[in-house]
Design a protein around this motif. Structure first.
Motif, PDB file in Angstrom:
ATOM      1  N   ALA A 165      -1.484   7.865   5.386  1.00  0.00           N
ATOM      2  CA  ALA A 165      -2.422   7.174   6.270  1.00  0.00           C
ATOM      3  C   ALA A 165      -3.083   5.950   5.645  1.00  0.00           C
ATOM      4  N   LEU A 166      -2.989   5.793   4.336  1.00  0.00           N
ATOM      5  CA  LEU A 166      -3.762   4.741   3.682  1.00  0.00           C
ATOM      6  C   LEU A 166      -3.452   3.325   4.194  1.00  0.00           C
ATOM      7  N   PRO A 167      -2.175   2.919   4.351  1.00  0.00           N
ATOM      8  CA  PRO A 167      -1.919   1.545   4.819  1.00  0.00           C
ATOM      9  C   PRO A 167      -2.568   1.247   6.170  1.00  0.00           C
ATOM     10  N   THR A 190      -2.679   0.117  13.216  1.00  0.00           N
ATOM     11  CA  THR A 190      -2.851  -1.277  12.777  1.00  0.00           C
ATOM     12  C   THR A 190      -1.471  -1.787  12.403  1.00  0.00           C
ATOM     13  N   PRO A 191      -1.134  -3.028  12.794  1.00  0.00           N
ATOM     14  CA  PRO A 191       0.228  -3.526  12.528  1.00  0.00           C
ATOM     15  C   PRO A 191       0.551  -3.567  11.034  1.00  0.00           C
ATOM     16  N   LEU A 192       1.675  -3.012  10.655  1.00  0.00           N
ATOM     17  CA  LEU A 192       2.186  -2.990   9.281  1.00  0.00           C
ATOM     18  C   LEU A 192       3.666  -3.310   9.289  1.00  0.00           C
ATOM     19  N   THR A 193       4.187  -3.858   8.180  1.00  0.00           N
ATOM     20  CA  THR A 193       5.620  -3.714   7.963  1.00  0.00           C
ATOM     21  C   THR A 193       5.811  -2.610   6.931  1.00  0.00           C
ATOM     22  N   VAL A 194       7.020  -2.085   6.886  1.00  0.00           N
ATOM     23  CA  VAL A 194       7.269  -0.862   6.142  1.00  0.00           C
ATOM     24  C   VAL A 194       8.592  -1.010   5.400  1.00  0.00           C
ATOM     25  N   VAL A 195       8.714  -0.295   4.277  1.00  0.00           N
ATOM     26  CA  VAL A 195      10.009  -0.185   3.599  1.00  0.00           C
ATOM     27  C   VAL A 195      10.399   1.289   3.565  1.00  0.00           C
ATOM     28  N   ASN A 196      11.593   1.576   3.106  1.00  0.00           N
ATOM     29  CA  ASN A 196      12.067   2.956   3.078  1.00  0.00           C
ATOM     30  C   ASN A 196      11.267   3.791   2.068  1.00  0.00           C
ATOM     31  N   VAL A 197      11.429   5.090   2.183  1.00  0.00           N
ATOM     32  CA  VAL A 197      10.735   6.030   1.303  1.00  0.00           C
ATOM     33  C   VAL A 197      11.074   5.731  -0.163  1.00  0.00           C
ATOM     34  N   GLY A 198      10.060   5.500  -0.971  1.00  0.00           N
ATOM     35  CA  GLY A 198      10.254   5.295  -2.400  1.00  0.00           C
ATOM     36  C   GLY A 198      10.779   3.925  -2.779  1.00  0.00           C
ATOM     37  N   ALA A 199      10.884   3.010  -1.813  1.00  0.00           N
ATOM     38  CA  ALA A 199      11.528   1.725  -2.067  1.00  0.00           C
ATOM     39  C   ALA A 199      10.558   0.715  -2.672  1.00  0.00           C
ATOM     40  N   GLY A 200      10.065   1.037  -3.872  1.00  0.00           N
ATOM     41  CA  GLY A 200       9.131   0.154  -4.551  1.00  0.00           C
ATOM     42  C   GLY A 200       9.733  -1.209  -4.832  1.00  0.00           C
ATOM     43  N   PHE A 201      11.007  -1.250  -5.203  1.00  0.00           N
ATOM     44  CA  PHE A 201      11.679  -2.515  -5.469  1.00  0.00           C
ATOM     45  C   PHE A 201      11.600  -3.419  -4.243  1.00  0.00           C
ATOM     46  N   THR A 202      11.970  -2.871  -3.078  1.00  0.00           N
ATOM     47  CA  THR A 202      11.984  -3.657  -1.845  1.00  0.00           C
ATOM     48  C   THR A 202      10.593  -4.146  -1.487  1.00  0.00           C
ATOM     49  N   ALA A 203       9.607  -3.253  -1.582  1.00  0.00           N
ATOM     50  CA  ALA A 203       8.235  -3.649  -1.257  1.00  0.00           C
ATOM     51  C   ALA A 203       7.763  -4.771  -2.181  1.00  0.00           C
ATOM     52  N   GLY A 204       8.024  -4.603  -3.479  1.00  0.00           N
ATOM     53  CA  GLY A 204       7.606  -5.622  -4.433  1.00  0.00           C
ATOM     54  C   GLY A 204       8.333  -6.934  -4.208  1.00  0.00           C
ATOM     55  N   ALA A 205       9.605  -6.865  -3.861  1.00  0.00           N
ATOM     56  CA  ALA A 205      10.402  -8.079  -3.656  1.00  0.00           C
ATOM     57  C   ALA A 205       9.909  -8.849  -2.435  1.00  0.00           C
ATOM     58  N   GLN A 206       9.637  -8.155  -1.337  1.00  0.00           N
ATOM     59  CA  GLN A 206       9.158  -8.860  -0.149  1.00  0.00           C
ATOM     60  C   GLN A 206       7.745  -9.391  -0.356  1.00  0.00           C
ATOM     61  N   ALA A 207       6.897  -8.611  -1.009  1.00  0.00           N
ATOM     62  CA  ALA A 207       5.556  -9.133  -1.314  1.00  0.00           C
ATOM     63  C   ALA A 207       5.672 -10.346  -2.230  1.00  0.00           C
ATOM     64  N   GLY A 208       6.609 -10.295  -3.171  1.00  0.00           N
ATOM     65  CA  GLY A 208       6.858 -11.432  -4.044  1.00  0.00           C
ATOM     66  C   GLY A 208       7.285 -12.662  -3.260  1.00  0.00           C
ATOM     67  N   VAL A 219       0.857  -1.192   0.000  1.00  0.00           N
ATOM     68  CA  VAL A 219       0.000   0.000   0.000  1.00  0.00           C
ATOM     69  C   VAL A 219       0.891   1.239   0.000  1.00  0.00           C
ATOM     70  N   ALA A 220       0.806   2.017  -1.107  1.00  0.00           N
ATOM     71  CA  ALA A 220       1.676   3.180  -1.291  1.00  0.00           C
ATOM     72  C   ALA A 220       0.935   4.466  -0.983  1.00  0.00           C
ATOM     73  N   ALA A 221       1.583   5.367  -0.225  1.00  0.00           N
ATOM     74  CA  ALA A 221       0.961   6.659   0.064  1.00  0.00           C
ATOM     75  C   ALA A 221       2.034   7.676   0.409  1.00  0.00           C
ATOM     76  N   GLY A 222       1.797   8.925  -0.005  1.00  0.00           N
ATOM     77  CA  GLY A 222       2.717  10.017   0.303  1.00  0.00           C
ATOM     78  C   GLY A 222       2.113  10.947   1.333  1.00  0.00           C
TER      79      GLY A 222
END
Ligand SMILES: Nc1ncnc2c1ncn2[C@@H]1O[C@H](COP(=O)(O)O)[C@@H](O)[C@H]1O
Ligand SMILES: Nc1ncnc2c1ncn2[C@@H]1O[C@H](COP(=O)(O)O)[C@@H](O)[C@H]1O
Ligand SMILES: Nc1ncnc2c1ncn2[C@@H]1O[C@H](COP(=O)(O)O)[C@@H](O)[C@H]1O
Ligand SMILES: Nc1ncnc2c1ncn2[C@@H]1O[C@H](COP(=O)(O)O)[C@@H](O)[C@H]1O
Ligand SMILES: [Mg+2]
Ligand SMILES: [Mg+2]
Ligand SMILES: [Mg+2]
Ligand SMILES: [Mg+2]
Ligand SMILES: [Mg+2]
Ligand SMILES: [Mg+2]
Ligand SMILES: [Mg+2]
Ligand SMILES: [Mg+2]
Lengths: 220, 220, 220, 220, 220, 220, 220, 220
Positions: free
Chosen positions: D147-149, D187-205, D140-143
């Motif tokens: 708050a979205l995630p 609500t419990p979330l895990t998080v990646v660094n700012v703009g780290a789409g690669f990391t988010a996609g890799a962990q979701a993968g 879930v991406a938000a700037g």
């Protein structure tokens, strides 16, 4: 110290016994002593030790400024033909403001204290203007947003030292908002660190000494 | 949007073509459009595209506030029986202040603009007092140390929104000193983010709407 | 104070005796007093002193908001034909939220309190919508990520003041994440400093006063 | 790499020639290549070099996600019996969100993209719920306030990876407010660094791979 | 809560009586309760109250993780055909790591705990590899420089959640160095806030649930 | 300079002409010159000026380290019986690492360069162990999370200087995560500022000089 | 540990009993133990436990450095033909400086301690020069602005490790000003974290070991 | 302005035409003008416009200080019987130092400039002592670690204003290390913001004015 700034003994982080011992030593070497940041709870002990070790000395405790000043029996304090003004925004500025007063007074400056003229009530500040315009140099103490030195700086001719006070809470609390505001001031100011009454008083004292020296040179 | 705040189109980070397309779309759906943060270099292109896509619309470019406002031929702008005052400390506050003006005006508020009354010259501020005391709600913009809203807040009865401006350099520059000073203000203020003229104008517009609604209810 | 914001006495950093003395003085001058940030452990002492010094006055202690409100026997509190809504995300927001309630109520506003409607359970928030949409102005308190004011701002027409609460731990804890989130909110908000319930309540009270003034003007 | 995460080539800070050479090398060794953060101005040059060096390969440029994906003629991409959902708050979240999409798709996951459901308009989010509840894991991406995630996390059963986007200005801008808000999420979330789409996609993968592996084990 | 994450009761900032009351209420509604961040000094009181209010329930106190878990007499805990690995760098990581263990176990996951394999002694880490490679998802806890999740991430196929621990002193102390290191990790990781064992365990539990659900689907 | 550290000429912020003039002056006074942070675009101009002003001198441009080294025709460079190892995590560490190499080599140390042994692939690091264990002192450069010096420090007997590299993005980017991680390292390290290859090489050079001096003393 | 750095036991955050148990265990395994950050209030208890558990061992408590060193009856401490100098600016630097002394001495280095030569009185520093120039490597400790290592670095040939001390108040207090000043030093330095006497002493000890090893090789 | 500080025109962020127009206006009103932060590229344009608009005025461009000073034909600059010393650590301090020089000179102070006496070479500083001890007040400029004002303050009797310079890179770069070091200085200093040469010169000018006024009073 050749600069005319008294060596301060910082009581913070020392036991009353250690503090008193250092003050007694300074008294013996230099004839006087200046102790800062004395917790009220420790002041009695510090004074009792000094009274027994140096029964002839005068020992003055300033509760609001948290300083102890000791003058040996033969000590002749300096006296300068120049004055330092210390201005505060509110009651929570009293401690560092009076620490500055004590240092400047020990350096011999005349003192003018103008309290509780914060910018939230601009009328009270304008009422204080004659007193604020009289001294040769000013220390202006303020916490929270720290706007007072900026406003005072626009109203006076004398050099102004901004003294940020560690009040406030949340973002920019603990004096950081006041410090950064004074550093950004749109009237030119010099600034000292948060709560650094000693430093503000010492530098204002040096200005007073320079002015008094010039007065003396002229009249000699 | 049901809140009465116009949807703003942020030109920052968009090409003039993208910006103009979004504005044309908003015009078609809602009858008007409000574009913010338009670089002067891009304004001509944005206006040319709009002129060709919507030849009947009025297109107003405000260079100082960097906004473009578009009203379709049949658009009837709202009009409120309430006013927003926008006060600035100096000329570098003009851009966000006028962005706030534009948003509040588009929401229908009457506007009172009082400029260049920064705290370094308290006389000029006191001269402006009647104008500052007239509006129903105030936006007060200031950069560097950001002290103006604090002083204004002590002189007026209306709600005050502090708008920190990204001026200044060194420590606390880019508006951070102004923001933290307003958050710490010793007169109560609400605050928006650094440079957030849109937000300040929109919230002041909502207050004006609430006041105007009350006036209307009373008179109906 | 001409702004209609009551002078608050901040108990933090004062002894119960000092606090009570200041409250008694305010009572004598203005007919009432408002004390904030009273530690539960100090409240009894403050109230006892006030009971003996001002036996006729009503003294009300709000444990959750940590406020003491004193009304002299002849004091006629203001009453405004306008209301302030105070909304919280969770139980840990109660203290600053109720501090805001007390200030706004002392200014005469009607109060609507909607608690525990945090964004983690969007259903509960939607259930509360009628109550949230009723007041003339809202204070919305939230800690941790502080997302509630953004969501509420998208659902209402009234002005919204975001009140960040100093909860949370680790990075962005102590209210800093909530503050920066509210400053960045994608629905326009004004914001006060972390934990600044007094400021939020006072500004909401000013809006209520402006609205009520407009209602009165109309009906007069 | 044994972890199943493709080796990404970061174009940022490289010339198109360097980028293309690295991609050609990866293609030769592993049969495919994934390039991220390609400036649109550089994409043509990168693709031209690749077209001449590897004429048989398929080269796909995604302008919104700024990725180039290269599959050699004999490359058989993985395919997983599991899906990754990517949810965005607004149009400015597209770049990192689609970077995440590309990485997860290259790992073989099915993709579900749900865009522009930011918390300022809760209705649109609730309309999107069936699509949001379908995938096995969410990014879930938000700037801005990010708050979205938090809101999504309260509505779904799947693991949620918060992806802060570097939008916003002033205090907490450049994604810092969004990051700290997600770290503080109630609500419990895990998080990646700012703009780290690669990391988010890799962990979701990786989560999708684990789920698909379990599905396969069961059916075998 | 429909997400399968148990509602945690955060004892921090509550009296033992308040904590126990909330736990008793949760027990009544949901059949079980999970209390986190219980100070050892408070644990006895919490357990005594629970023993008297819910004499049939099992009450388990984990001193190292500072959790209290309560199962009502008829409560049937979930059991998942999937496992969570929790890996620590050193003994000071035990508290948040075991908080994560407790949450994941309450969600039904099998648990594999691998302790004291920090990167300063790479041999010990390599010895632990078989145990680290076994689980379906990993939580890796580390303080000071927080490098362990990066190294582990390069050695395993499973998703990895980095859990920064608030150790260390001086610059980057209190977990900030570990957090920023994990966010910058050159092997892809997701991360939770400093000390957020609950969150790490909950998200790992969700991954385990997703995997177990897939296993069950397959075998059914 | 009596410390044996060559005076470096920092090209950053100077025109090629200014840089070349300073280098020519150093060459005349000391027989050699060392220029750092030369932009590739400026290197040709710097070299051309030097070639015309000092035609007999050798001028060596290292593009990866961005240094220019000039030796006058009669200059006899120092040579030490001791070696400095420079270890990098990845290709983006090359610039500061090679700046360190150049400084240490100019001080006379033997150089051992071990590149691309980052902690994401622990095998490659272990393969490099014999080379890493050989030198008398190590500089270990790493960006992003900066974990390499910690791991190396646990594997060698020599002193280790951590050199953080300004890579990474988002929170902790620009080398801040690497710096704070190295300062928090659980194996003892000394550290230099972000990107300070000159400083790292100079201090490693001083250690090599001390060791070589001891070797010489022994053998004399 | 093969690196020759003794394993330190950090007493901070442990009970005296836990600390003593760990020391006794280290004594049994390695013949000696080194405990740091022992509160004076805990030292007696730690020593009493050790005296009863290991009656033959020598147990040395250094109150100013807050260390306890234990040597078993048969332990032969290393002795190196090289020396470490430890230099301090003022009395408040004593604790971390002496922690560094203890670690380097346990590694076998000769120790030279030069105290109270801060830059506010440059004469006293110049008087100390012969002592400062004698050792093979220096640790230079300073708090507040932390300028001493920079000045010393310009006067000596040996490698210099800057050790920032957590004194000072207000902005940059707690050692942050000293740390950033040492990282920015215009004479090259390596640096350790604020208060990290152990790390400074350990790295200086490694340099001494390298130098002593070279001396031994030569003489063999 | 009654304070005797000239109104400065900040060229930064203005076009040469705007800057020249403001200077011409100041010239007309006050007989002189002082422009700061003029980019060399803009200076010619500014001077050309001024030459054509005010052909009788003297226009002086100081490239190193980036100031333009304009004196109308009839302007009689003030002259004070007091002097300001400006001391720098290195060549990169020249710009703000000379900005301070220009302001103090325009206020009438005698100027003493002592350059390149940074603390890395204490000998050069001691050689400069007679010149440093002569003026009535000092501005001491330094970048990177900013230690020079502390050392100078211990050697002189005059008030010292520390002027941090925005050099340095990495952690504490851009003048932040120098600023915090000066605020923490163990010899008392006042300080201005990073790069604030105007402010430092103006306050030093006010001290010189106070001293000169005292001299004049005496001699009158
Ligand atoms: N309240 C104070 N604020 C700042 N500096 C002080 C204060 N009191 C004493 N000092 C100075 O702090 C230094 C004492 O440093 P130390 O050697 O750590 O005791 C001396 O130079 C004193 O003149
Ligand atoms: N100058 C501005 N400052 C803050 N918000 C703005 C501004 N202009 C437009 N907006 C709001 O920003 C949002 C646009 O977000 P985006 O979807 O990223 O374009 C809308 O809600 C606008 O109303
Ligand atoms: N140790 C913990 N860390 C983070 N969140 C927790 C922890 N324990 C409980 N929670 C969550 O924090 C929230 C409690 O918030 P509150 O309403 O302030 O008590 C609930 O959503 C819990 O699930
Ligand atoms: N890349 C570099 N990093 C850090 N310091 C450097 C570098 N190159 C040169 N120096 C040093 O920086 C100082 C130059 O300062 P400046 O007077 O500003 O040119 C000298 O002491 C050089 O030895
Ligand atoms: Mg003034
Ligand atoms: Mg202002
Ligand atoms: Mg007001
Ligand atoms: Mg709204
Ligand atoms: Mg969820
Ligand atoms: Mg992995
Ligand atoms: Mg040296
Ligand atoms: Mg001095």
């Amino acid at each position: 110290r050749r600069t005319g700034i008294p060596e301060g003994i910082l009581a913070e982080g020392k036991t009353p016994a250690e503090t008193a011992a250092l003050a007694a030593a300074a008294l013996e070497t230099t004839g006087h002593a200046l102790v800062t940041r004395v917790e009220p709870a420790d002041a009695t002990a510090v004074r009792r030790v000094l009274a027994s070790e140096a029964p002839d000395a005068s020992v003055v405790w300033d509760e609001r400024g948290r300083t102890v000043v000791v003058h040996g029996s033969g000590y002749e304090p300096p006296s300068l033909a120049a004055s330092v003004g210390v201005v505060t925004a509110g009651t929570s500025d009293a401690q560092p403001a009076r620490e500055a007063v004590t240092v400047a007074r020990e350096m011999g400056a005349g003192i003018r204290l103008v309290e509780d003229v914060g910018v939230a009530s601009i009328d009270r500040l304008l009422d204080g203007l004659p007193a604020i315009r009289a001294p040769d140099v000013l220390v202006v103490a303020a916490g929270r947003e720290g706007a007072l030195p900026t406003v005072v700086g626009g109203l006076v001719d004398a050099p102004v030292v901004g003294l940020p006070v560690p009040t406030g809470y949340g973002h920019g609390g603990a004096g950081e908002a006041a410090l950064s505001g004074m550093l950004q001031s749109c009237t030119p100011l010099t600034v000292v660190n948060v709560g650094a009454g000693f430093t503000a008083g010492a530098q204002a004292g040096l200005v007073a000494r320079a002015v008094a020296g010039a007065r003396d040179d002229g009249t000699d």
